[in-house]
Design an enzyme around this catalytic site. Structure first.
Site, PDB file in Angstrom:
ATOM      1  N   GLU A   1      29.879  61.378  12.965  1.00  0.00           N
ATOM      2  CA  GLU A   1      28.738  62.225  13.310  1.00  0.00           C
ATOM      3  C   GLU A   1      29.202  63.642  13.662  1.00  0.00           C
ATOM      4  O   GLU A   1      30.134  63.814  14.425  1.00  0.00           O
ATOM      5  CB  GLU A   1      27.969  61.641  14.489  1.00  0.00           C
TER       6      GLU A   1
ATOM      7  N   CYS B   1      22.455  56.449  20.875  1.00  0.00           N
ATOM      8  CA  CYS B   1      23.646  57.058  20.267  1.00  0.00           C
ATOM      9  C   CYS B   1      23.561  58.576  20.292  1.00  0.00           C
ATOM     10  O   CYS B   1      24.461  59.252  20.789  1.00  0.00           O
ATOM     11  CB  CYS B   1      23.817  56.579  18.828  1.00  0.00           C
TER      12      CYS B   1
ATOM     13  N   HIS C   1      30.100  55.985  14.590  1.00  0.00           N
ATOM     14  CA  HIS C   1      29.408  54.700  14.495  1.00  0.00           C
ATOM     15  C   HIS C   1      30.360  53.718  13.811  1.00  0.00           C
ATOM     16  O   HIS C   1      30.959  54.056  12.782  1.00  0.00           O
ATOM     17  CB  HIS C   1      28.143  54.822  13.635  1.00  0.00           C
TER      18      HIS C   1
END
Length: 133
Positions: A12, A74, A93
């Site tokens: 991310e 998250c 993740h």
């Protein structure tokens, strides 16, 4: 955890401040649907996850680059970490453990990713906190 029928690790790049509508498992939902009322719309990690994604590969698992961690715990966690850490945070993740993705395999994959992150940080760090030794 990234849920998928295929083993995928997701790198991310940024956290987003707004769009939170669902409660987490403890019943928490951010006020007005945003992490920080006066915070910026999004915050980018100082780690270039796209470059990281281009430079690494791990046999037996797909690694993908993402600019959207979703609007649940998250992204909320990532955004607040980026905010309070001045962009010095990373979020990955990972798939759930399975016969295909063992703890040992996932640990080795994450080791490759984290070492590459540290190399990036070392290139930016004038004090030389990271060495390859």
């Amino acid at each position: 955890l990234a849920s998928s029928s295929k083993a995928i690790i997701i790198l991310e790049q940024c956290g987003k401040n707004k769009g939170y509508k669902e409660m987490d498992v403890c019943g928490f939902c951010p006020e007005d649907g945003c992490c920080l009322l006066d915070g910026p719309e999004k915050i980018e990690s100082t780690i270039n996850m796209k470059t990281l994604w281009k430079n690494i590969s791990v046999e037996g698992i797909d690694i993908v680059f993402s600019r959207d961690a979703g609007r649940y715990i998250c992204d909320y966690t990532y955004y607040t970490s980026l905010y309070y850490g001045n962009g010095k945070a990373a979020f990955i993740h990972v798939p759930p453990l399975s016969k295909l993705v063992t703890a040992d395999f996932l640990g080795k994959a994450l080791q490759i990713i984290i070492l590459e992150m540290l190399k990036q940080c070392g290139e930016k760090n004038e004090k030389g906190w990271f060495t390859e030794d």
